[in-house]
Design an enzyme around this catalytic site. Structure first.
Site, PDB file in Angstrom:
ATOM      1  N   ARG A 176     -10.808  13.316   8.170  1.00  0.00           N
ATOM      2  CA  ARG A 176     -11.355  12.647   6.594  1.00  0.00           C
ATOM      3  C   ARG A 176     -12.312  12.178   7.147  1.00  0.00           C
ATOM      4  O   ARG A 176     -13.293  11.934   6.423  1.00  0.00           O
ATOM      5  CB  ARG A 176     -10.351  12.147   6.836  1.00  0.00           C
ATOM      6  CG  ARG A 176      -9.424  11.103   6.055  1.00  0.00           C
ATOM      7  CD  ARG A 176      -8.137  11.108   5.760  1.00  0.00           C
ATOM      8  NE  ARG A 176      -6.910  11.017   4.582  1.00  0.00           N
ATOM      9  CZ  ARG A 176      -6.167  10.472   4.318  1.00  0.00           C
ATOM     10  NH1 ARG A 176      -6.151   9.291   5.330  1.00  0.00           N
ATOM     11  NH2 ARG A 176      -5.020  10.506   3.556  1.00  0.00           N
TER      12      ARG A 176
ATOM     13  N   ASN B 158       0.991  -1.200   0.221  1.00  0.00           N
ATOM     14  CA  ASN B 158       0.240  -0.073  -0.182  1.00  0.00           C
ATOM     15  C   ASN B 158       0.842   1.486   0.123  1.00  0.00           C
ATOM     16  O   ASN B 158       0.417   2.187  -0.470  1.00  0.00           O
ATOM     17  CB  ASN B 158      -1.028  -0.119   1.434  1.00  0.00           C
ATOM     18  CG  ASN B 158      -2.585  -0.476   0.951  1.00  0.00           C
ATOM     19  OD1 ASN B 158      -2.272  -1.033  -0.219  1.00  0.00           O
ATOM     20  ND2 ASN B 158      -2.820  -0.382   1.939  1.00  0.00           N
TER      21      ASN B 158
END
Length: 526
Positions: A354, A117
């Site tokens: 977020r 990732n």
């Protein structure tokens, strides 16, 4: 003459491509989806080996793979000082520090290429009190970094891990710089008051640049890195982890012994079954994770007595291009982009944390929105070039024409942008109280828009460690010989991760795992 020149060029290019494709895949072509910890390195296209051995979604996940030559299978040894499971940022950082401490480490990566990732990381790496901040007149402090991260995690972060994290962030930037990985272009992401998100000098996405640099250093240090090496189990003897069982190419099983093992396999953001189990409300969301992020390391560690924390804390990123499940980095907003609804109106503070930005999008009837920005943002965020190549960006010479492209009311969008530009000029966002990412207005044609919506991005939960990166059992005691770093670990971020903190985490704790495991091995040898 022109035909001869053209033919010669084609011949040369063909030879170069054949050479580049040779030797990339240490153990031959795995035909299964081998899901694990890995990802990539440097050029804009995946290696030939990776493209031919990985499924379509894996090839996309590792787009940007370097022309790296991984260690041939016939060079595998039965024993190493330290086995590192996973070749993402944490695993490679650990390997480099272990090697520097005089160890003989090996990296085992189940995907066809290194990177995991980490390769998909976009915005940058957070760090405070760095030399680059000081050079650029940015006044920051470890205490402010700590407080903002704690606030972002809703005061649920492991405070010992967090304190170690912020206090060692600047030295991590220095360490990367010392090995040729310079992150001196600084921007800001949501939930922060100061610019501390460090990027490559040209403003490009951090992930591929970071992985390319780490792979290069691993190779220069002669550290063996095997791909298509799917670690299935940790082995133990007399209460101590002493190696791994690994499956090469999904057919050749080997037992490799070691004096210590570092698990750096990443999170489980691509494991739909596990996500459905711990967070059934997130079923159906797209994921930004590469296919290898399935939580293997968590499972292995639990089997030898490790415990977990916060497994239900899964971060949904607000700006994911839905059709391609591709993250649109927070740096786009950090450099000035705004979010607008189908009505052409802003609906919240784009630079909030977020979870809050995601919640604001989910309140919209369509549960999606448009990132709107100009040529200035594009010039400052090189990742936009990649988004354009992917075909997910709408562009026009005027705001009204852009509105027509994305099917929102032109007059409303023009008013929204004009109002925003006035807010930037006065440094006062009366509508939603945004205070960061306001250095430049949106007045430079052409203009751009990307349709986005929420997507599964990061798993905050994982195994429990201490600041020495030792894996702890249910009684809080270290499991002898076992270390872990990166997204496989839980606790640092609490209930919400601040953008840019994951890249910092893999470097800071990856280095610590390499250093502390090496010290453990030396102590055992006495």
């Amino acid at each position: 003459m022109n035909k001869r020149v053209t033919a010669a060029l084609i011949l040369v290019l063909s030879v170069m491509l054949v050479i580049a494709g040779c030797g990339n895949n240490n153990a031959g072509g795995s035909k299964n989806e081998s899901q694990g910890a890995g990802g990539t390195a440097t050029e804009p296209a995946a290696t030939e080996a990776a493209a031919t051995t990985a499924p379509k979604e894996t090839a996309e996940a590792v787009s940007g793979a370097s022309e790296a030559s991984y260690t041939p299978y016939d060079q595998l040894q039965d024993k190493y000082d330290i086995v590192i499971v996973g070749a993402g940022g944490a695993g490679m950082s650990a390997a480099l520090e272990a090697k520097a401490a005089g160890m003989n480490p090996v990296i085992l990566e189940k995907m066809p290429v290194a990177g995991g990732n980490t390769t998909k990381s976009s915005s940058g790496m957070n760090a405070s009190q760095t030399k680059f901040q000081k050079e650029q007149g940015i006044e920051d402090s470890n205490d402010l970094f700590y407080e903002e991260t704690l606030k972002g995690g809703h005061d649920t972060n492991n405070k010992e891990l967090l304190r170690y994290f912020v206090d060692n962030s600047a030295s991590a930037i220095d360490w990367l710089d010392s090995i040729g990985i310079r992150l001196n272009n600084i921007t800001i992401t949501g939930g922060m008051k100061e610019k501390r998100t460090h990027r490559p000098e040209d403003g490009s996405a951090v992930g591929q640049y970071l992985v390319a640099g780490l792979v290069r250093n691993v190779q220069e240090q002669g550290i063996p890195l095997f791909v298509n090496a799917d670690v299935k189990e940790l082995t133990m003897q007399d209460g101590k982890v002493n190696g791994v069982k690994v499956l090469f190419n999904q057919k050749d099983e080997k037992v490799i012994s070691a004096s210590a093992v570092i698990v750096a396999t990443g999170g489980f953001g691509a494991n739909k079954e596990l996500i459905a189990k711990v967070r059934p409300d997130l079923q159906g969301l797209v994921t930004t994770n590469q296919t290898g992020s399935t939580g293997d390391g968590i499972t292995m560690i639990e089997k030898v007595g490790g415990t977990t924390v916060d497994l239900d804390q899964i971060q949904v990123h607000p700006t994911v291009q839905q059709e391609k499940s591709y993250l649109i980095g927070e740096a786009v907003r950090g450099e000035g982009a705004i979010l607008v609804s189908a009505e052409g109106k802003r609906f919240g503070n784009e630079m909030d944390t977020r979870d809050k930005v995601t919640a604001s999008i989910n309140k919209l009837p369509e549960k999606s929105a448009y990132l709107v920005f100009d040529s200035g943002v594009k010039s400052r965020v090189k990742a936009v070039d990649q988004y354009i190549k992917m075909g997910v960006v709408k562009t026009a010479d005027t705001i009204e024409a852009l509105a027509d492209q994305i099917k929102v009311p032109a007059a409303e969008l023009k008013t929204t942008v004009d109002t925003w530009n006035s807010a930037v000029k006065s440094k006062s966002d009366a509508a939603f109280g945004r205070t960061t990412g306001m250095d430049n207005d949106l007045s430079g044609a052409p203009f751009y828009a990307i349709q986005i919506g929420p997507g599964i991005h990061y798993t905050m939960g994982g195994v429990v460690i201490n600041t020495n990166t030792e894996v702890l059992d249910k009684d809080g005691k270290p499991i002898s010989g076992l270390f872990a770093a990166g997204e496989v670990v839980g606790g640092l971020h609490g209930e919400n991760r601040i953008g840019g903190n994951s890249v910092a985490e893999i470097i800071i704790f990856g280095r610590e795992a390499g250093i502390k495991s090496a010290a453990f091995v030396k102590a055992q040898a006495k």
